[in-house]
Design a protein around this motif. Sequence first.
Motif, PDB file in Angstrom:
ATOM      1  N   ALA A 142      -1.543   0.408  -1.418  1.00 35.01           N
ATOM      2  CA  ALA A 142      -1.557   0.107  -2.863  1.00 35.01           C
ATOM      3  C   ALA A 142      -0.175  -0.573  -2.988  1.00 35.01           C
ATOM      4  N   HIS A 143       0.961  -0.084  -2.488  1.00 32.29           N
ATOM      5  CA  HIS A 143       2.278  -0.580  -2.698  1.00 32.29           C
ATOM      6  C   HIS A 143       2.289  -2.182  -2.081  1.00 32.29           C
ATOM      7  N   LEU A 144       1.839  -2.190  -1.023  1.00 30.72           N
ATOM      8  CA  LEU A 144       1.959  -3.719  -0.242  1.00 30.72           C
ATOM      9  C   LEU A 144       0.937  -4.599  -1.270  1.00 30.72           C
ATOM     10  N   HIS A 145      -0.054  -4.054  -1.741  1.00 34.64           N
ATOM     11  CA  HIS A 145      -0.638  -5.011  -2.618  1.00 34.64           C
ATOM     12  C   HIS A 145      -0.102  -5.177  -4.061  1.00 34.64           C
ATOM     13  N   LEU A 146       0.861  -4.008  -4.491  1.00 30.50           N
ATOM     14  CA  LEU A 146       1.533  -4.490  -5.708  1.00 30.50           C
ATOM     15  C   LEU A 146       2.656  -5.385  -5.423  1.00 30.50           C
ATOM     16  N   ARG A 147       3.208  -5.299  -4.494  1.00 37.73           N
ATOM     17  CA  ARG A 147       4.364  -6.367  -3.829  1.00 37.73           C
ATOM     18  C   ARG A 147       3.749  -7.953  -3.828  1.00 37.73           C
ATOM     19  N   ALA A 148       2.552  -7.898  -3.351  1.00 39.30           N
ATOM     20  CA  ALA A 148       1.890  -9.260  -3.172  1.00 39.30           C
ATOM     21  C   ALA A 148       1.507  -9.662  -4.506  1.00 39.30           C
ATOM     22  N   LEU A 149       0.957  -8.919  -5.578  1.00 37.77           N
ATOM     23  CA  LEU A 149       0.631  -9.187  -6.671  1.00 37.77           C
ATOM     24  C   LEU A 149       1.954  -9.748  -7.389  1.00 37.77           C
ATOM     25  N   LEU A 150       3.310  -9.023  -7.278  1.00 43.34           N
ATOM     26  CA  LEU A 150       4.499  -9.461  -7.810  1.00 43.34           C
ATOM     27  C   LEU A 150       4.917 -10.827  -7.407  1.00 43.34           C
ATOM     28  N   GLU A 151       4.757 -11.090  -6.212  1.00 48.08           N
ATOM     29  CA  GLU A 151       5.086 -12.293  -5.536  1.00 48.08           C
ATOM     30  C   GLU A 151       4.340 -13.459  -6.342  1.00 48.08           C
TER      31      GLU A 151
END
Lengths: 159, 180
Positions: B23-32
Amino acid sequence: MHCHSHDLDMLDRRLIDSYQRGLPVCPRPFHAMAECLGTSEAQVIDRLQRLQALGVLSRVGAVFDHAMAGASLLAAVAVPEEQRDAFAELINQTPGVNHNYAREHHYNLWFVVTAPEEKSLAARLTRLEALLGRSILRLPMEESFHIDLAFTIPWAELE
Amino acid sequence: MATATPLTLETLERDCRDHESSAHLHLRALLEEGLPLVAHPWQVLAEQCGLEEAEVMVCMQRWQEEGLIKRLGLVVRHRSLGIKANAMVVWNVPDQDVTRVGHTLAQETAVTLCYRRPRRLPEWPFNLFCMIHGVRRDQVLAQLEHIVQRHGLGGIEHQVLFSRHAYRQCGGRYALEETR
């Protein structure tokens, strides 16, 4: 995309000057920004969308630390000037390439490759090197003295 | 917030330290990719990666404190505003002086980036890089000359590589492809 600084009014400029860093972390950040700037939430959202459409903003978001977030490398190649666009296109097709510039030098293409970790970064570069048929100068960052691209925009000089 | 078990600050913070959960990696990808420009952007991101809005906001605070996120805000494309004289200045500094010269250059307001990189001899003898962004080429060269004079750097071999064209200019992409 290009625009002129005179397309941007005072509100646009104040938004840019105030929020290149420190975006509020609260349920309605654009509302909080609007209160500071003396305007409405809808107006802030509208301006940000417009600045993004004009290409002035690449995004509203996070800039990650290159070393903590993953792996990255500055790379350079020397290619024949008349084939520069074609080589640049091959570089842009490589996953993780986020900057790609032509520069005035024997090494005329300069790009940054990022990856989740070192192993996949190395694999991307090896694959690209084969594709380009040229050796790539690999220049990882060894020590950072200063990185701040959120510098003050010289509006007066842009007039 | 409509959760069955109330989220405490401690559990939120512990979760956020785990940058690598899916979930956190997904959040980081979305933030990018950038924030959605809507009234409740954190809520939208939270829904997309299966977190609570409060968890996303705690992650934002914590990742900034930890330095994983260097800044949160408007990412400007300087070229589109007319700041097109982008000079990469490369220096061949004796190894014992490179850190000192790096810090000296970094203090100059005209210098936006400054870092040490390895030499690649014989092709590439330069070990210190700095960037000067400006509106006009002559102005950037004058700023550089001023810096060289002020700090007595005239004896250090350097070259100025102005950019001619930007084929791509966007943020770093570190997140795994499969989380996109």
